[in-house]
Design an enzyme around this catalytic site. Structure first.
Site, PDB file in Angstrom:
ATOM      1  N   GLU A 115      10.587  12.432   5.980  1.00  0.00           N
ATOM      2  CA  GLU A 115       9.289  12.591   5.335  1.00  0.00           C
ATOM      3  C   GLU A 115       8.679  13.985   5.525  1.00  0.00           C
ATOM      4  O   GLU A 115       7.571  14.242   5.063  1.00  0.00           O
ATOM      5  CB  GLU A 115       8.315  11.530   5.856  1.00  0.00           C
ATOM      6  CG  GLU A 115       8.702  10.114   5.460  1.00  0.00           C
ATOM      7  CD  GLU A 115       7.780   9.056   6.049  1.00  0.00           C
ATOM      8  OE1 GLU A 115       7.800   7.925   5.529  1.00  0.00           O
ATOM      9  OE2 GLU A 115       7.063   9.362   7.027  1.00  0.00           O
ATOM     10  N   GLY A 165       0.312   2.002   6.938  1.00  0.00           N
ATOM     11  CA  GLY A 165       0.399   1.061   8.059  1.00  0.00           C
ATOM     12  C   GLY A 165       0.950  -0.302   7.716  1.00  0.00           C
ATOM     13  O   GLY A 165       0.715  -1.275   8.445  1.00  0.00           O
ATOM     14  N   TYR A 192      12.794  13.544  -1.496  1.00  0.00           N
ATOM     15  CA  TYR A 192      11.571  14.265  -1.166  1.00  0.00           C
ATOM     16  C   TYR A 192      11.728  15.774  -1.364  1.00  0.00           C
ATOM     17  O   TYR A 192      10.734  16.487  -1.540  1.00  0.00           O
ATOM     18  CB  TYR A 192      11.148  13.961   0.270  1.00  0.00           C
ATOM     19  CG  TYR A 192      10.619  12.553   0.459  1.00  0.00           C
ATOM     20  CD1 TYR A 192       9.778  11.977  -0.492  1.00  0.00           C
ATOM     21  CD2 TYR A 192      10.951  11.804   1.577  1.00  0.00           C
ATOM     22  CE1 TYR A 192       9.293  10.690  -0.330  1.00  0.00           C
ATOM     23  CE2 TYR A 192      10.465  10.511   1.751  1.00  0.00           C
ATOM     24  CZ  TYR A 192       9.638   9.960   0.795  1.00  0.00           C
ATOM     25  OH  TYR A 192       9.158   8.687   0.961  1.00  0.00           O
ATOM     26  N   ASP A 228       6.703  -6.582   4.714  1.00  0.00           N
ATOM     27  CA  ASP A 228       5.971  -5.314   4.645  1.00  0.00           C
ATOM     28  C   ASP A 228       6.139  -4.638   3.283  1.00  0.00           C
ATOM     29  O   ASP A 228       5.947  -3.426   3.162  1.00  0.00           O
ATOM     30  CB  ASP A 228       6.372  -4.377   5.786  1.00  0.00           C
ATOM     31  CG  ASP A 228       7.805  -3.864   5.678  1.00  0.00           C
ATOM     32  OD1 ASP A 228       8.547  -4.314   4.780  1.00  0.00           O
ATOM     33  OD2 ASP A 228       8.179  -2.989   6.493  1.00  0.00           O
ATOM     34  N   GLY A 250       0.834  -1.187   0.000  1.00  0.00           N
ATOM     35  CA  GLY A 250       0.000   0.000   0.000  1.00  0.00           C
ATOM     36  C   GLY A 250       0.870   1.238   0.000  1.00  0.00           C
ATOM     37  O   GLY A 250       2.095   1.160   0.105  1.00  0.00           O
ATOM     38  N   THR A 281       4.073  -1.655   7.751  1.00  0.00           N
ATOM     39  CA  THR A 281       5.006  -2.258   8.704  1.00  0.00           C
ATOM     40  C   THR A 281       4.315  -2.630  10.008  1.00  0.00           C
ATOM     41  O   THR A 281       4.578  -3.695  10.582  1.00  0.00           O
ATOM     42  CB  THR A 281       6.183  -1.310   8.975  1.00  0.00           C
ATOM     43  OG1 THR A 281       6.838  -1.006   7.733  1.00  0.00           O
ATOM     44  CG2 THR A 281       7.190  -1.946   9.917  1.00  0.00           C
TER      45      THR A 281
END
Length: 219
Positions: free
Chosen positions: A147, A16, A47, A86, A11, A18
């Protein structure tokens, strides 16, 4: 399903993956495979300036995931030890197609195809998806320095890319179950019943009683 369980959680960023992979690993007593994220030396720069740092970032992820999956095959799957991860290696193409320029993308795809041609692939995929508001809230909550400069538009585009790719995957790979769960309505970290719902769906899909590694613990 006859092969040893190899579950992957996929996803968009912040949905979510991990957290769920850890919970499933603990419950089913499966080995946990976690992708390397913060160790990527290019990610923070990516980023800030996607065009300049995309190729370096994607190649780092591809090479590390290639090594992880090779090790997973040799140390676990070949010994009939179930694994929950994950990530799915397919995510590399999702991110690369979103961020790479055409010339770099062509090179990247050729490398990807060579590296992944004999890698072990999961036999069940859990697809987590959520609205941009939910994703942004979870990214803010986990407060990762790398992030902080991530663009909401990039996240929104990425979530759309995931929907397209996963729908295509279902059509082209009907033998591999894809279990969809909506992160806007499920909170498997805080709500026990939401986690139970996911676990029950996995058990039914895997026909869990057929495997030796069926030892589980109470939630």
């Amino acid at each position: 399903m006859n092969s040893i369980p190899f579950i992957t959680v996929e996803g968009p960023i912040g949905v979510g993956k991990t957290s769920l992979a850890k919970l499933l690993s603990e419950y089913f007593q499966y080995e946990l495979l976690k992708e390397i994220v913060e160790e990527n030396p290019f990610l923070g720069k990516f980023y800030e300036n996607i065009d300049e740092w995309s190729f370096q970032t994607e190649m780092f992820f591809l090479c590390n995931r290639f090594k992880q999956l090779n090790d997973t095959r040799d140390h676990y799957l070949s010994k009939n030890i179930p694994v929950v991860a994950d990530y799915h290696i397919l995510k590399n193409l999702i991110f690369a197609k979103r961020s790479l320029q055409d010339n770099d993308l062509q090179k990247y795809v050729r490398i990807y195809e060579v590296l992944t041609e004999d890698l072990p692939m999961p036999n069940i995929i859990i697809y987590l998806h959520a609205s941009l508001d939910t994703i942004m809230a979870r990214i803010k909550k986990r407060d990762r320095d790398i992030e902080k400069n991530i663009s909401p538009l990039y996240l929104e585009q990425l979530a759309s890319d995931y929907d397209i790719v996963m729908n295509d995957f279902k059509k082209n790979n009907p033998h591999i179950p894809v279990l969809d769960f909506n992160g806007d309505t499920l909170d498997f970290v805080q709500n026990k019943q939401d986690l139970v719902k996911i676990i029950d769906t996995i058990k039914e899909t895997l026909n869990i009683g057929a495997f030796k590694h069926e030892s589980t613990k109470k939630i």
